[in-house]
Design a protein around this motif. Structure first.
Motif, PDB file in Angstrom:
ATOM      1  N   UNK A   1       0.157  -1.900 -11.335  1.00 53.32           N
ATOM      2  CA  UNK A   1       0.134  -0.464 -11.873  1.00 53.32           C
ATOM      3  C   UNK A   1      -1.045  -0.552 -13.061  1.00 53.32           C
TER       4      UNK A   1
ATOM      5  N   UNK B   1       0.431   4.079  -3.099  1.00 52.13           N
ATOM      6  CA  UNK B   1      -0.525   2.894  -3.651  1.00 52.13           C
ATOM      7  C   UNK B   1      -2.070   3.213  -3.345  1.00 52.13           C
TER       8      UNK B   1
ATOM      9  N   UNK C   1       4.338  -6.843 -11.939  1.00 50.37           N
ATOM     10  CA  UNK C   1       6.004  -6.713 -12.420  1.00 50.37           C
ATOM     11  C   UNK C   1       6.404  -8.239 -12.831  1.00 50.37           C
TER      12      UNK C   1
ATOM     13  N   UNK D   1      -2.148   0.106 -16.389  1.00 54.15           N
ATOM     14  CA  UNK D   1      -1.482  -0.026 -17.562  1.00 54.15           C
ATOM     15  C   UNK D   1      -2.277   0.646 -18.724  1.00 54.15           C
TER      16      UNK D   1
ATOM     17  N   UNK E   1       0.764  -5.790  -5.610  1.00 55.88           N
ATOM     18  CA  UNK E   1       1.142  -4.509  -6.434  1.00 55.88           C
ATOM     19  C   UNK E   1       1.068  -4.575  -7.504  1.00 55.88           C
TER      20      UNK E   1
ATOM     21  N   UNK F   1      -1.152   4.809 -14.946  1.00 58.18           N
ATOM     22  CA  UNK F   1      -0.101   5.245 -14.151  1.00 58.18           C
ATOM     23  C   UNK F   1      -0.091   5.284 -12.594  1.00 58.18           C
ATOM     24  N   UNK F   2      -1.499   4.836 -12.203  1.00 57.42           N
ATOM     25  CA  UNK F   2      -1.876   4.635 -10.811  1.00 57.42           C
ATOM     26  C   UNK F   2      -1.229   3.439 -10.204  1.00 57.42           C
TER      27      UNK F   2
END
Lengths: 280, 189
Positions: free
Chosen positions: B167, B7, B129, B169, B165, B25-26
């Motif tokens: 990501x 991360x 998420x 997109x 957390x 994707x990071x």
């Protein structure tokens, strides 16, 4: 005749609202944990591990596993020898929902009018389904329904000539179009037959079935297995980031229908396909 | 996590140079200030803009988190606080990006108009998420209602988050992780 005070219904509904929102059913947790082992995508494995950790944290702290604590769908299956006393049954259910959502720090997500959209403040009213059966017991199931997944549901009244191929195409098109939106891995409920509203209700009830269970009719059990495999070939994966675990389960409930139609409804459930039950 | 990159720590408000370097994707870990807004707050905000009113919270350089949290239990700033489906905000997002919004956090697909507006603004669409509301709540250090209090869960809140957390997109070049990820794993052809 057996008498049940509606105050008991109220307290039971309140308790089940909190339980359903904070305790992920064991079968769903086990399916997430198993998928975390087998998922090919590294992103997917990371998401699945997060969801298991989230479920465990929710259970431990009593915090809702998801902030969308849903609209409270309540199924009452009532023996015909039961008589409810002490007030209105429907009002007791709503009072139970209000109690449970307040005491459990659950989100009020219901607006009083679909167009005017003012929040009712206590997550009432519930969507109440009552079925009368033989006996003197009453079963209460609370299934809080989140709308990230509900919004990705669909219903079609197919022509009988479209047959099972039409059903398969409808299911795959619906899941494919939903993509990442319903918080995959999803649980898919399919209602086949009946009338328009019966198909939708069958699909909703199919979401209550245990993960890994199958319809007792062999041709429907085979169709469940085939469709689950096909859905998991779509590549959507956990959180839609790509992967093999798009659905944890797919269940079909069927009912006789009219010679002119093949109704099919798909009710999408997120990984937190929550429900809690009690018998009175 | 084998095969998963570590991360990247990212400070909020998001530095525009950092925003442009992030790639779909990071995996990132967000620390700093976000403003919450979902359906009703977006509608009210844009209706205000139409009447020529100033936004009741800063947008230029800021990040909006699409969330309606659960009520805060005793001793906590918020209850469960995972992302809601971003697509419902698509009709409002390009306008906010033109006003300088640099980050959005949510879940789910965006329209082509939003993707293009992200590119034009040099902004980032982050995914959190869906369904991990309890975990994400644990990353919220403080919460304060700053606008539209009458909307309840849909009020605008200023959250300070730590190690949230997420990501990437959609990145500032317009790459979309959902498309890339699904192509990699689909077996239906």
């Amino acid at each position: 005749m057996r008498e049940i005070d509606v105050g008991i219904v109220r307290r039971t509904v309140a308790r089940l609202c909190i339980e359903a929102n904070t305790v992920l059913p064991d079968d769903v947790r086990a399916a997430l944990a198993a998928a975390a082992e087998t998922e090919e995508s590294p992103y997917g494995r990371a998401v699945l591990a997060e969801l298991v950790e989230n479920a465990d944290l929710a259970r431990r702290t009593g915090m809702a596993m998801c902030q969308d604590t849903g609209m409270a769908v309540v199924f009452l299956t009532v023996g015909q020898d039961v008589r409810f006393t002490g007030g209105s049954l429907a009002e007791a259910v709503d009072a139970g929902v209000a109690d449970g959502y307040r005491e459990g720090f659950l989100r009020a997500s219901v607006v009083s009018d679909p167009l005017l959209r003012t929040n009712t403040g206590d997550n009432t009213p519930a969507v109440l389904h009552v079925e009368i059966v033989p006996g003197d017991r009453a079963e209460v199931v609370v299934a809080p329904k989140g709308f990230g997944s509900e919004n990705m549901s669909a219903l079609r009244l197919l022509s009988p000539s479209e047959g099972v191929e039409g059903v398969k195409r409808f299911v795959l098109d619906t899941v494919s179009a939903a993509g990442p939106n319903p918080c995959p891995p999803v649980v898919i409920g399919i209602g086949l037959g009946g009338t328009m509203e019966k198909a939708a209700l069958l699909a909703k009830r199919a979401l209550l079935q245990p993960v890994g269970s199958r319809n007792p009719a062999p041709h429907l059990a085979a169709l469940e297995a085939e469709l689950l495999e096909a859905v998991n070939r779509l590549g959507i994966g956990p959180a839609g980031l790509g992967g093999r675990t798009t659905a944890l389960a797919l269940r079909i409930e069927a009912y006789p229908t009219h010679i002119a139609s093949l109704p099919v409804a798909l009710n999408m459930g997120c990984h937190a396909t929550r429900h809690a039950a009690a018998t009175l | 996590m084998d095969g998963t990159p570590a991360r990247i720590p990212v400070a909020l408000p998001l530095d525009r140079a950092v925003a442009k370097r992030l790639r779909a994707g990071d995996l990132v870990s967000l620390t700093g200030v976000v403003y919450t807004a979902r359906d009703a707050a977006h509608r009210r905000l844009v209706e205000g803009l139409d009447r020529g009113e100033a936004p009741p919270f800063p947008i230029d350089g800021q990040t909006i988190y699409y969330v309606g949290p659960c009520p805060a239990p005793p001793g906590r700033p918020v209850g469960s606080a995972g992302p809601t489906t971003s697509g419902r905000m698509d009709r409002y997002a390009p306008r906010l990006l033109r006003l300088g919004l640099v980050g959005m956090i949510g879940k789910g697909k965006r329209s082509e108009e939003v993707r293009q507006a992200v590119v034009e603004a040099g902004a980032v669409y982050f995914g959190a998420t869906g369904g991990a509301g309890a975990l994400i709540a644990a990353c919220v250090a403080s919460a304060e209602v700053v606008a539209y209090e009458d909307l309840g869960t849909e009020a605008v809140r200023r959250l300070v988050v730590k190690d949230f957390p997420a990501v990437v997109l959609i990145d500032a070049e317009g790459s979309d992780l959902y498309g890339i990820g699904r192509e990699r794993y689909r077996r239906d052809r």
